[in-house]
Design an enzyme around this catalytic site. Structure first.
Site, short mmCIF file in Angstrom:
data_model
loop_
_atom_site.label_atom_id
_atom_site.label_comp_id
_atom_site.label_asym_id
_atom_site.label_seq_id
_atom_site.Cartn_x
_atom_site.Cartn_y
_atom_site.Cartn_z
N ILE A 143 14.61 -75.60 -3.55
CA ILE A 143 13.80 -76.60 -4.24
C ILE A 143 12.81 -77.28 -3.29
O ILE A 143 12.34 -78.38 -3.55
CB ILE A 143 14.67 -77.65 -4.98
N HIS A 196 19.75 -79.21 1.31
CA HIS A 196 18.84 -78.37 2.07
C HIS A 196 19.22 -76.91 1.91
O HIS A 196 20.34 -76.58 1.50
CB HIS A 196 18.78 -78.79 3.55
N LYS A 236 10.75 -79.39 -5.66
CA LYS A 236 9.89 -78.34 -6.24
C LYS A 236 10.78 -77.39 -7.02
O LYS A 236 11.79 -76.91 -6.50
CB LYS A 236 9.16 -77.60 -5.12
N GLY A 241 12.88 -78.72 -0.36
CA GLY A 241 13.14 -80.02 0.24
C GLY A 241 12.42 -80.22 1.56
O GLY A 241 11.68 -81.19 1.75
N GLY A 242 12.59 -79.29 2.50
CA GLY A 242 11.94 -79.42 3.79
C GLY A 242 10.42 -79.34 3.69
O GLY A 242 9.70 -80.08 4.37
N SER A 243 9.93 -78.47 2.82
CA SER A 243 8.48 -78.34 2.64
C SER A 243 7.89 -79.60 2.03
O SER A 243 6.81 -80.06 2.43
CB SER A 243 8.17 -77.13 1.75
N ASP A 291 5.92 -72.93 1.03
CA ASP A 291 5.89 -73.92 -0.03
C ASP A 291 5.10 -75.17 0.32
O ASP A 291 4.86 -76.01 -0.55
CB ASP A 291 7.32 -74.34 -0.41
#
Length: 276
Positions: free
Chosen positions: A95, A91, A11, A97-99, A127
């Protein structure tokens, strides 16, 4: 055996305006988000015993217990499955990543089980709602107001992260102005890529200064991106520390990425297409 594969794209916050703060401490945002063609990958198989496997070039340092975003999504769905996460994105990088991983896990588990995705996606992170669709959108409020922006042109970009996690809480601690102007009501729908880039140059990421204060290397990343041939605009995504440059075409972006990888082999660098 049913196998479901889901892409979890990066993202990218093209803009991020901090427009206020609620009494409970949550900040109000106004952000134009697009999604990249680089990201993580989720593979899900039914299993009598829940299993989570993490591999990939960015797997080191990720939690492997039930605090992992993928595991949290699986627990919320109450679906027993073998879940494999191929971690390609850095991470704590701004951007999503986890979401995006959580959103991809929700989609995959819903497909194999027929169960609906939980209603309260914000409980898993600001996010996650915008990552569920993975398409260009205007995100406002605390991440709960998502308005699709379907007619934006694709953009060619280079994402750069110095492989130094930047904690969102540390960035917000350093934010001095919590009440800034939002984006204009009318977004540049139907614009050409050049028109969109020109419009973006007048927007902001209100967390950039605070992120640079938290991790000064971010300023070095900005300066390095800015002097790559053909770079039209630079900005930070989210709360950092991933920065991006936007270029006029894919070839120029790829050339810039190649040069950056050569000069900074310790950085994560990805040439990408941001899709509308």
């Amino acid at each position: 055996m049913t196998v479901v594969k889901e892409f979890a794209p990066a993202k990218v916050n093209l803009t991020l305006h901090v427009t206020g703060q609620r009494p409970d401490g949550y900040h109000l945002l106004d952000s134009l988000v697009m999604f990249a063609d680089v990201g993580d990958r989720i593979t899900v198989r039914p299993s009598d015993t829940p299993i989570m496997i993490i591999k990939g070039p960015m797997a080191d340092g990720l939690p492997r217990d039930r605090t992992n975003m993928v595991a949290r999504a699986a627990d919320a769905m109450a679906v027993s499955a073998n879940i494999q996460l191929e971690k390609n994105l850095p991470h704590a990088a701004g951007i999503g990543g986890g979401s995006s991983d959580a959103a991809a896990t929700f989609r995959a588990l819903s497909e194999i089980s027929g169960k609906p995705v939980p209603d309260d996606l914000l409980a898993f992170g600001a996010d996650v709602p915008v990552c569920m669709n993975g398409r260009a959108a205007r995100m406002r409020g605390i991440g709960d107001e998502i308005n699709p922006v379907p007619d934006l042109p694709a953009l060619h970009a280079v994402l750069v992260n110095p492989k130094l996690p930047v904690l969102t809480v540390e960035v917000f601690k350093r934010l001095r102005n919590h009440n800034n102007a939002p984006m204009p009501d009318d977004l540049p729908r139907g614009a050409s890529s050049r028109e969109l880039i020109s419009w973006l140059s007048e927007m902001r990421n209100d967390l950039q200064e605070a992120a640079i204060e938290a991790e000064p290397i971010i300023e070095h990343v900005f300066n390095t991106l800015a002097v790559t041939p053909g770079c039209l605009i630079t900005r930070m995504s989210g709360s950092g520390g991933t920065c991006f440059g936007i270029y006029g075409d894919a070839e120029t972006a790829a050339s810039a990425a190649g040069r950056l990888r050569q000069d900074y082999p310790g950085w994560w660098v990805a040439a990408t297409r941001l899709n509308g």
